[in-house]
Design an enzyme around this catalytic site. Sequence first.
Site, PDB file in Angstrom:
ATOM      1  N   HIS A 172      56.560  -2.931  87.290  1.00 47.13           N
ATOM      2  CA  HIS A 172      57.364  -1.716  87.278  1.00 47.13           C
ATOM      3  C   HIS A 172      57.421  -1.123  85.877  1.00 47.13           C
ATOM      4  O   HIS A 172      57.814   0.016  85.701  1.00 47.13           O
ATOM      5  CB  HIS A 172      58.770  -1.999  87.798  1.00 47.13           C
ATOM      6  CG  HIS A 172      59.491  -3.048  87.044  1.00 47.13           C
ATOM      7  ND1 HIS A 172      59.471  -4.372  87.405  1.00 47.13           N
ATOM      8  CD2 HIS A 172      60.226  -2.972  85.923  1.00 47.13           C
ATOM      9  CE1 HIS A 172      60.184  -5.060  86.538  1.00 47.13           C
ATOM     10  NE2 HIS A 172      60.657  -4.240  85.628  1.00 47.13           N
ATOM     11  N   ASP A 203      54.579  -7.619  91.301  1.00 51.33           N
ATOM     12  CA  ASP A 203      55.276  -7.088  90.130  1.00 51.33           C
ATOM     13  C   ASP A 203      54.692  -7.689  88.867  1.00 51.33           C
ATOM     14  O   ASP A 203      55.304  -8.502  88.212  1.00 51.33           O
ATOM     15  CB  ASP A 203      56.768  -7.349  90.204  1.00 51.33           C
ATOM     16  CG  ASP A 203      57.498  -6.611  89.098  1.00 51.33           C
ATOM     17  OD1 ASP A 203      56.922  -5.662  88.543  1.00 51.33           O
ATOM     18  OD2 ASP A 203      58.625  -6.974  88.782  1.00 51.33           O
ATOM     19  N   GLY A 282      67.920  -5.087  80.907  1.00 53.15           N
ATOM     20  CA  GLY A 282      67.301  -5.297  79.610  1.00 53.15           C
ATOM     21  C   GLY A 282      66.557  -6.614  79.536  1.00 53.15           C
ATOM     22  O   GLY A 282      65.710  -6.810  78.666  1.00 53.15           O
ATOM     23  N   SER A 284      64.678  -7.807  82.099  1.00 51.55           N
ATOM     24  CA  SER A 284      63.567  -7.781  83.037  1.00 51.55           C
ATOM     25  C   SER A 284      62.225  -7.917  82.338  1.00 51.55           C
ATOM     26  O   SER A 284      62.002  -7.386  81.263  1.00 51.55           O
ATOM     27  CB  SER A 284      63.592  -6.481  83.828  1.00 51.55           C
ATOM     28  OG  SER A 284      62.571  -6.462  84.754  1.00 51.55           O
ATOM     29  N   SER A 299      62.447 -10.459  87.169  1.00 49.70           N
ATOM     30  CA  SER A 299      62.363  -9.301  88.047  1.00 49.70           C
ATOM     31  C   SER A 299      63.705  -8.609  88.191  1.00 49.70           C
ATOM     32  O   SER A 299      63.969  -7.610  87.558  1.00 49.70           O
ATOM     33  CB  SER A 299      61.844  -9.725  89.411  1.00 49.70           C
ATOM     34  OG  SER A 299      61.912  -8.653  90.310  1.00 49.70           O
TER      35      SER A 299
END
Length: 328
Positions: A172, A203, A282, A284, A299
């Site tokens: 992402h 992801d 923050g 991730s 995630s």
Amino acid sequence: MQPSAPRRRAATLAATALAVVAAVALTPHSADASAGQPAKVKSPVAAGQVLKTGAEPRKVRFDDSTLAATMTTLNASEPIPGTAWVPDPRINKVVVTADPTVTEAKLAQLNTVLKPLGDTVQLERTDSELKLYLSGGDAIYGSSASTIRARCSLGFNVKRSGKPDAFLTAGHCGNPIKSWSTSDGGPEVALVPAGGSSFPGNDYAIAEYTAAEPHPSNVNLYNGTYQAITSARDAVLNESVQRSGSTTHLHGGTVTGLNATVNYKEGQVTGLIRTNVCAEPGDSGGALFSGTAAIGLTSGGTGDCTNGGTTYYQPVTEALSAFGATIP
């Protein structure tokens, strides 16, 4: 997507990633039995055999194939944002989680899906929203060449045969931001190549270094030291793990589930690692690790590091395989 506040440039791009919009996972994993967990049995004869080994027998109602079929049914249903599910061997069911946004029509839809599954599922509610986490270890930013001034985190530095050194981060992040810097709006140090990012469904993303930036294979422990990372492997149920992120720094806990599915507003992801390690926006993209082994990329989840929470991780082995990469 809210950009994070600028921070000082990290001395090196160590091993953690800060994500802009947190995402999710990948392909299913098998749940490994851990030491000390009762052995599952389905007959008195089997129980006697287990006792001879010194293990504690526990009769189960549903075998692995039944729970796998339940997961297949849930994954094939229409995704309901704010829900997640994972097989839980401790209670011999698939635990379905619904956050506070799952109400009225969404709750009715969920109950319609769960009713035919009977006792193979257990519904639990959370008091905080299931969401993607926004930032992680050593910070990386959209560079001066990027139109997006958001911040993410570097996961793990990797190598590939015949290609530039690179780092892994969340998909992402790699979807909206192709050009990365170690300072807010600074010069580019890494670039996501064509086909180098996958989200949702998966992801993970890879960014190739375009500048002579130091990139050791380690994780920032936020106490002035770094943990060397020398290998990568799949998570093991109930094992102790740590997560490094630029918002909440270093936190630890245990792996509480494998092969989890999460339905974010941005889309469904499967095959995730579930833990009881806390995280906040923050964090991730940051590194999930155990000793010197890379395990996953942060995630999303629920809760925070004041009250605790549940977090989900992209298995790092999936990302390495997708890009033909290895831990240095």
